[in-house]
Write a protein that holds these residues in place. Structure first.
Motif, PDB file in Angstrom:
ATOM      1  N   LYS A  62       1.255  -1.097  -0.103  1.00  0.00           N
ATOM      2  CA  LYS A  62       0.412   0.209   0.173  1.00  0.00           C
ATOM      3  C   LYS A  62       0.987   1.487  -0.173  1.00  0.00           C
ATOM      4  N   PHE A 114     -13.328   2.803  -5.109  1.00  0.00           N
ATOM      5  CA  PHE A 114     -11.475   2.797  -4.883  1.00  0.00           C
ATOM      6  C   PHE A 114     -11.431   3.944  -4.190  1.00  0.00           C
ATOM      7  N   TYR A 117     -12.838   5.141  -1.316  1.00  0.00           N
ATOM      8  CA  TYR A 117     -12.277   3.951   0.913  1.00  0.00           C
ATOM      9  C   TYR A 117     -10.562   4.923   0.137  1.00  0.00           C
ATOM     10  N   ASP A 126      -8.370  -3.676   3.651  1.00  0.00           N
ATOM     11  CA  ASP A 126      -6.883  -3.656   3.495  1.00  0.00           C
ATOM     12  C   ASP A 126      -6.798  -4.928   3.353  1.00  0.00           C
ATOM     13  N   LYS A 128      -7.709  -7.403   1.793  1.00  0.00           N
ATOM     14  CA  LYS A 128      -8.278  -8.126   0.630  1.00  0.00           C
ATOM     15  C   LYS A 128      -8.213  -7.629  -0.840  1.00  0.00           C
ATOM     16  N   TYR A 129      -7.590  -6.092  -0.453  1.00  0.00           N
ATOM     17  CA  TYR A 129      -7.197  -5.443  -1.338  1.00  0.00           C
ATOM     18  C   TYR A 129      -5.652  -5.543  -1.242  1.00  0.00           C
ATOM     19  N   THR A 154      -0.795  -7.342  -5.676  1.00  0.00           N
ATOM     20  CA  THR A 154      -2.100  -7.024  -4.846  1.00  0.00           C
ATOM     21  C   THR A 154      -3.634  -7.803  -5.817  1.00  0.00           C
ATOM     22  N   LYS A 156      -5.282  -4.705  -4.954  1.00  0.00           N
ATOM     23  CA  LYS A 156      -5.573  -2.895  -5.897  1.00  0.00           C
ATOM     24  C   LYS A 156      -4.239  -2.631  -6.017  1.00  0.00           C
TER      25      LYS A 156
END
Length: 278
Positions: A62, A114, A117, A126, A128-129, A154, A156
């Motif tokens: 992320k 998204f 989000y 987070d 899952k993304y 991942t 996203k």
């Protein structure tokens, strides 16, 4: 592994390139290579060492990987834009910029959930993304990434990188539109948008001039970094100077006339004034 020094290094290298490389396509190519190199290094580390926890995996995908990924996307967009930018009149150029802006707007609209989000700072999805175990749980929505590496993607992370890269590209397009508007209505605009001046002397000559301006403190009373002066001169004269530090080192090592260009300037002006008085 502590990835922060690598991210900081990339950011510093890109800032340096922004000062040293005036041509936007060459600058974009350089940035793309730097971003690719860092992504390759990060992938090797992730595949080799993995993560100690889910939280660290989320943080990496992320906040760490998205930095070079976003830079790669941003500079790829700039490279494509500059290569395709029409050489016609101002109206044609403005239409071209508007088409690119419309593409970005369609992207934001397509992924508004998204985007909301991320912008709202939510974190409940987070895991899952931004962890790899859910990679096959979501459809691939981006047309730019047909293949997802199961060890380095991942669901996203690349979508987030697109948001980040496109946000920067949006600002780039908006600034280009402002420049085109100024040209269209005949108002003054920044020197880096001038198109009429071309440096036709040597790199050594321009380097002499840059250092003379810097060390004589004739710009901002000497409070301007020499890199900034070099960048400005390259932009004004549409000239890629390259490694001017190395060029200056070569100038200093001259055995005869280390300020040859500056001497020639003074001599040429003096000669003109003498002839004008006759």
């Amino acid at each position: 592994m502590d990835f922060k020094p690598f991210i900081d290094g990339l950011q510093n290298d890109l800032k340096e390139a922004n000062l040293m490389i005036s041509n936007p396509v060459k600058r974009a190519n350089h940035a793309i290579r730097l971003s690719h190199t860092l992504l390759s290094l990060l992938r090797k580390s992730v595949v080799k060492d993995g993560f100690e926890s889910i939280d660290k995996e989320i943080a990496f995908f992320k906040t760490i990987k998205t930095v070079p990924s976003a830079k790669l996307i941003y500079h790829s967009q700039i490279r494509s834009f500059e290569l395709e930018f029409p050489k016609g009149n101002t109206n044609t150029q403005r239409k071209f910029i508007k088409k690119r802006l419309n593409r970005l707007n369609r992207f934001y609209h397509q992924h508004m959930d998204f985007g909301e989000y991320i912008e709202s700072g939510r974190t409940h999805f987070d895991e899952k993304y931004f962890t790899r175990k859910y990679l096959n749980s979501f459809p691939i929505v981006s047309p730019h990434f047909y293949f997802h590496d199961p060890e380095f993607n991942t669901p996203k992370d690349m979508l987030l990188a697109e948001f980040m890269g496109f946000n920067s590209f949006l600002s780039y397009l908006q600034n280009r539109m402002i420049d085109q508007s100024k040209i269209a209505i005949g108002k003054p605009f920044d020197l880096n948008t001038q198109i009429s001046l071309q440096w036709t002397a040597t790199k050594s000559a321009l380097t002499e001039l840059i250092y003379a301006l810097h060390y004589n403190k004739v710009i901002n009373n000497g409070n301007t970094d020499i890199k900034e002066i070099a960048l400005a001169m390259q932009q004004v004269f549409h000239f890629d100077l390259g490694d001017f530090y190395k060029i200056f080192s070569e100038i200093k090592s001259r055995k005869i006339s280390r300020t040859k260009f500056l001497n020639d300037l003074a001599s040429g002006l003096q000669s003109h004034m003498d002839n004008a008085e006759e």
